[in-house]
Design a protein around this motif. Structure first.
Motif, mmCIF file in Angstrom:
data_model
loop_
_atom_site.group_PDB
_atom_site.id
_atom_site.type_symbol
_atom_site.label_atom_id
_atom_site.label_comp_id
_atom_site.label_asym_id
_atom_site.label_seq_id
_atom_site.Cartn_x
_atom_site.Cartn_y
_atom_site.Cartn_z
ATOM 1 N N ILE A 1 10.535 -90.778 -62.129
ATOM 2 C CA ILE A 1 9.783 -90.621 -63.378
ATOM 3 C C ILE A 1 8.336 -90.234 -63.139
ATOM 4 N N GLY A 2 7.932 -90.138 -61.870
ATOM 5 C CA GLY A 2 6.526 -89.958 -61.558
ATOM 6 C C GLY A 2 6.054 -88.521 -61.573
ATOM 7 N N THR A 3 4.751 -88.375 -61.525
ATOM 8 C CA THR A 3 4.136 -87.049 -61.600
ATOM 9 C C THR A 3 4.241 -86.272 -60.291
ATOM 10 N N ALA A 4 4.626 -86.939 -59.208
ATOM 11 C CA ALA A 4 4.789 -86.250 -57.926
ATOM 12 C C ALA A 4 6.236 -86.345 -57.447
ATOM 13 N N ALA A 5 7.165 -86.352 -58.396
ATOM 14 C CA ALA A 5 8.577 -86.467 -58.033
ATOM 15 C C ALA A 5 9.026 -85.337 -57.124
ATOM 16 N N GLU A 6 8.445 -84.167 -57.273
ATOM 17 C CA GLU A 6 8.850 -83.014 -56.472
ATOM 18 C C GLU A 6 8.424 -83.141 -55.004
ATOM 19 N N ALA A 7 7.493 -84.073 -54.732
ATOM 20 C CA ALA A 7 7.035 -84.276 -53.355
ATOM 21 C C ALA A 7 7.764 -85.439 -52.691
ATOM 22 N N HIS A 8 8.747 -85.999 -53.363
ATOM 23 C CA HIS A 8 9.488 -87.138 -52.818
ATOM 24 C C HIS A 8 10.128 -86.783 -51.474
ATOM 25 N N LEU A 9 10.021 -87.691 -50.517
ATOM 26 C CA LEU A 9 10.614 -87.506 -49.189
ATOM 27 C C LEU A 9 11.741 -88.530 -49.014
ATOM 28 N N GLU A 10 12.934 -88.031 -48.893
ATOM 29 C CA GLU A 10 14.104 -88.896 -48.778
ATOM 30 C C GLU A 10 14.021 -89.726 -47.501
ATOM 31 N N GLY A 11 14.189 -91.031 -47.667
ATOM 32 C CA GLY A 11 14.186 -91.923 -46.512
ATOM 33 C C GLY A 11 12.802 -92.305 -46.020
ATOM 34 N N VAL A 12 11.772 -91.923 -46.762
ATOM 35 C CA VAL A 12 10.397 -92.252 -46.386
ATOM 36 C C VAL A 12 9.725 -92.954 -47.560
ATOM 37 N N ASP A 13 9.060 -94.077 -47.278
ATOM 38 C CA ASP A 13 8.350 -94.816 -48.321
ATOM 39 C C ASP A 13 7.006 -94.142 -48.561
ATOM 40 N N PHE A 14 7.072 -92.965 -49.163
ATOM 41 C CA PHE A 14 5.904 -92.121 -49.395
ATOM 42 C C PHE A 14 5.422 -92.353 -50.817
ATOM 43 N N VAL A 15 4.206 -92.897 -50.969
ATOM 44 C CA VAL A 15 3.665 -93.239 -52.283
ATOM 45 C C VAL A 15 2.308 -92.563 -52.442
ATOM 46 N N GLY A 16 1.773 -92.598 -53.667
ATOM 47 C CA GLY A 16 0.452 -91.996 -53.848
ATOM 48 C C GLY A 16 0.073 -91.850 -55.294
ATOM 49 N N LYS A 17 -0.861 -90.961 -55.544
ATOM 50 C CA LYS A 17 -1.318 -90.703 -56.911
ATOM 51 C C LYS A 17 -1.804 -89.271 -57.028
ATOM 52 N N THR A 18 -1.286 -88.592 -58.040
ATOM 53 C CA THR A 18 -1.729 -87.241 -58.362
ATOM 54 C C THR A 18 -2.979 -87.284 -59.226
ATOM 55 N N ASN B 1 0.618 -82.268 -58.723
ATOM 56 C CA ASN B 1 1.864 -82.253 -57.949
ATOM 57 C C ASN B 1 1.860 -81.137 -56.919
ATOM 58 N N ASN B 2 1.051 -80.091 -57.139
ATOM 59 C CA ASN B 2 0.912 -79.046 -56.129
ATOM 60 C C ASN B 2 0.288 -79.602 -54.854
ATOM 61 N N SER B 3 -0.767 -80.400 -55.017
ATOM 62 C CA SER B 3 -1.406 -81.014 -53.860
ATOM 63 C C SER B 3 -0.514 -82.063 -53.218
ATOM 64 N N ALA B 4 0.322 -82.711 -54.026
ATOM 65 C CA ALA B 4 1.246 -83.697 -53.467
ATOM 66 C C ALA B 4 2.196 -83.044 -52.471
ATOM 67 N N LYS B 5 2.608 -81.813 -52.748
ATOM 68 C CA LYS B 5 3.496 -81.106 -51.823
ATOM 69 C C LYS B 5 2.794 -80.796 -50.505
ATOM 70 N N LEU B 6 1.483 -80.523 -50.580
ATOM 71 C CA LEU B 6 0.721 -80.269 -49.357
ATOM 72 C C LEU B 6 0.610 -81.546 -48.524
ATOM 73 N N ALA B 7 0.348 -82.653 -49.198
ATOM 74 C CA ALA B 7 0.269 -83.933 -48.488
ATOM 75 C C ALA B 7 1.599 -84.283 -47.847
ATOM 76 N N ALA B 8 2.690 -83.953 -48.545
ATOM 77 C CA ALA B 8 4.023 -84.257 -48.015
ATOM 78 C C ALA B 8 4.284 -83.524 -46.704
ATOM 79 N N GLN B 9 3.690 -82.345 -46.529
ATOM 80 C CA GLN B 9 3.867 -81.607 -45.274
ATOM 81 C C GLN B 9 3.230 -82.354 -44.107
ATOM 82 N N VAL B 10 2.065 -82.935 -44.329
ATOM 83 C CA VAL B 10 1.391 -83.686 -43.276
ATOM 84 C C VAL B 10 2.139 -84.993 -43.005
ATOM 85 N N ILE B 11 2.565 -85.665 -44.065
ATOM 86 C CA ILE B 11 3.330 -86.905 -43.900
ATOM 87 C C ILE B 11 4.623 -86.629 -43.138
#
Length: 649
Positions: A517-534, A582-592
């Motif tokens: 339901i979150g604003t960064a759902a598209e940056a979700h990483l399966e199997g990783v407890d990846f949290v944050g705020k857009t 959510n665009n920036s969330a995808k960039l952060a997901a690459q580093v994570i």
């Protein structure tokens, strides 16, 4: 009788004879005194001058220390170079030689005259740097004309070799010749014109450690200035090597994520404050600064409206947008205001006669879904309940509006408004209506990506905030570490009160941001407890929806971490004019992803994290849904993520 009279007339009067004797004695005395002064009193000085006619002191420049990453991989190296120096005491008519020198060194007479003018007050015996990093044909010219142009001298140097394409440029910095303004400062008291010093980044912060100590060679020269022997030498002491906290693998991931964009990414270990990656775009080529900066390249820097020399990770002061809502959540919970606060979001609310909009009709919102929804209406209401001074107190406690103390020059402090701040800066009182916008990270508030990374990771770490730094602490002695902290003051190491219950609520709510339901759902990483705020921060007040003028497009923010409590890494992303958070969330997901995969590989776990598709441009950004459209997928009004994926996402 006549002869006797003649002899009497030839005799000098006694007075004249006495005067003549005194004159002769005075002349002899002056000659003796002059000889005594030359042979006795001036013996040492004339011996030195005579020695200088056959012995020349040639400086031996110390190579700067190399720079490595945390795993010992080299980042900055040195390469052998030859420079040309001018010996003014070796020429009688420099003006006559100047055209020939200019031609042989591919310079202009005006350039040489400018150098002479710059060093006009330097001692005549001091060699002047005429041209650095000369080419083989220029070296051959000097050797071939050694007899005719004895004033030209070559000197072997070690010159900086930086990574290509501006990789890590803002972290590393660059070196350059010490300027006249530099020499007026206390820290450059022991430097001389022509010395090379660090000008920005680590090169500047740790210049004393990196620069080493120059040596010299006493060489015998003939009447033409040609070296014919060596009398002695003092060896140069190389500069100290430095090991950074940077992980090159994560740095590469951050640089790739930012390619073609404007903004910054910073990754940090919240347990230690060690910065694992720091990238800023646009960048510059420090190799251009290491020798003689060309006017064309410098002009290209000045003409770039995105300021390539600005390290946006620590110097971009912009509104943090909805990432500030994590701090608001902490303040509301610690003040026992948010626990029972509920609102009915119908697209906004009215405060003090002004309607403040929310891009969605979120319906019933409480503390548990306010952060995942990023409901502006909820945080407007919370800000109104708390008041600006309470908000400022909590924001300051986690470092917003205060320098972090990172060991880089010219860090910006940002701004956290308050009643006292406005009276001091604007000489006006604070109006209650101004508080509402600050509650969603807009208005007068300004922060840097590093500040937001440290603030949110400190909250996720139970209130423990570490001093961000780029040089491994183990590389520095206790005195050196103390000196660094004094040179770069900031909020440093600190712990703020945060109850375990509130800590759990905040971190679980941040997990909801990357959930379904979150604003960064598209940056979700399966199997990783990846949290944050857009967060999306408007750069122009009153921007109209659908306005695609670059200068009016909002800044896209995201601060994320893994795991949600006591995280091992935090990543902050500021994409200037990047549209939605959510665009920036995808960039952060690459580093994570790069971090987690590396950790799993070290642990022998072969299960890799599936990478989020890189965001390559604004064409990938999904438009915000209309506030009146029917959708069950809530979106951040400051991060407005699409209710459904498009083919190009």
């Amino acid at each position: 009788m006549e002869l006797e009279n003649f002899r009497r007339e030839e005799k000098l009067p006694p007075q004249k004879l006495a005067i003549a004797q005194y004159v002769v004695a005075a002349v002899l005395l002056a000659l003796v005194a002059g000889m005594w002064r030359l042979s006795v009193l001036g013996a040492d000085s004339y011996r030195v001058l005579a020695e200088q006619n056959r012995v020349r002191k040639v400086p031996v420049l110390a190579p700067r220390g190399k720079i490595f990453d945390r795993e010992g991989r080299i980042i900055v190296d040195n390469y052998p170079s030859v420079s040309c120096y001018l010996l003014r005491e070796q020429t009688k008519n420099l003006d006559a030689d100047m055209p020939r020198i200019a031609e042989g060194l591919h310079m202009t007479v005006d350039q040489i005259q400018a150098i002479l003018k710059r060093y006009a007050y330097a001692p005549k015996y001091q060699p002047l740097p005429l041209k650095q990093d000369i080419t083989p044909d220029e070296q051959a010219f000097i050797e071939a004309h050694r007899t005719e142009l004895p004033e030209l001298q070559t000197l072997d140097e070690q010159r900086r070799l930086y990574p290509r394409d501006g990789f890590m440029a803002h972290v590393i910095g660059y070196v350059g010749e010490v300027s006249e303004n530099d020499l007026k400062q206390t820290r450059y008291a022991f430097y001389s014109p022509g010395d090379v010093v660090g000008k920005s980044g680590i090169e500047e912060s740790y210049d004393e450690e990196l620069r080493g100590q120059d040596g010299s060679r006493d060489v015998i020269v003939n009447s033409h200035g040609k070296e014919v022997g060596l009398m002695g030498q003092e060896l140069a002491k190389p500069g100290r090597d430095l090991y950074l906290t940077i992980d090159l693998d994560l740095q590469k991931a951050a640089e790739r994520a930012l390619e073609g964009k404007t903004g910054a990414i910073v990754a940090m270990d919240p347990h230690t404050g060690e910065i694992l990656a720091m990238a800023s775009r646009p960048t510059f080529d420090p190799n251009q600064f290491a020798v003689r900066l060309s006017k064309a390249y410098w002009q290209s820097i000045l003409d770039n409206p995105d300021h390539p020399l600005l390290n946006k990770a620590i110097q971009a002061q912009v509104a943090p947008g909805s990432t500030f809502k994590v701090i608001m959540t902490m303040a509301g919970l610690q003040e026992n205001v948010a626990q029972n606060l509920t609102v009915s979001c119908n697209g906004g609310a009215t405060f003090y006669g002004h309607f403040f909009g929310c891009d969605r009709h979120h319906g019933f919102v409480d503390i548990h879904n306010a952060l995942p929804y990023s409901c502006d209406t909820y945080y407007y209401t919370l800000a109104n309940r708390l008041g600006i001074d309470t908000m400022a107190r909590y924001a300051n406690s986690v470092g917003v509006g205060v320098k972090t103390g990172v060991d880089l020059p010219e860090e910006a402090a940002g701004t956290m408004p308050s009643e006292q701040w406005k009276m001091k800066v604007m000489h006006d009182k604070w109006y209650a209506g101004e508080t509402i916008s600050v509650g969603i990270g807009q208005g007068a508030i300004q922060a840097t990506p590093l500040q937001m990374a440290r603030a949110l990771s400190g909250i996720a770490s139970g209130g423990v905030l570490r001093r961000p730094h780029l040089v491994m602490d183990k590389e520095l002695s206790a005195d050196e570490l103390s000196a660094v902290k004094q040179t770069f003051p900031g909020s440093g190491e600190k712990t703020i009160p945060l109850t375990p219950e509130n800590w759990q609520i905040i971190t679980d709510d941040m997990a909801g941001v990357t959930g379904p339901i979150g604003t960064a759902a598209e940056a979700h990483l399966e199997g990783v407890d990846f949290v944050g705020k857009t967060g999306t921060a408007d750069v122009v007040s009153g921007r109209k929806k659908g306005d695609h003028n670059r200068n009016t497009i909002p800044n896209a923010w995201f601060v994320g971490m893994t795991p949600r409590r006591n995280p091992d890494i935090v990543v902050a992303v500021l994409w200037e004019h990047g549209y939605w958070g959510n665009n920036s969330a995808k960039l952060a997901a690459q580093v994570i992803t790069a971090f987690v995969n590396k950790q799993r590989e070290k642990a022998g776990n072969l299960v890799k994290v599936a990478a989020v598709k890189p965001q390559v441009g604004l064409g990938d950004a999904a438009p915000a849904a209309d506030a009146n459209s029917a959708t069950t997928t809530p979106a951040d009004p400051d991060a407005a993520h699409s209710p459904a994926k498009k083919d190009n996402e």
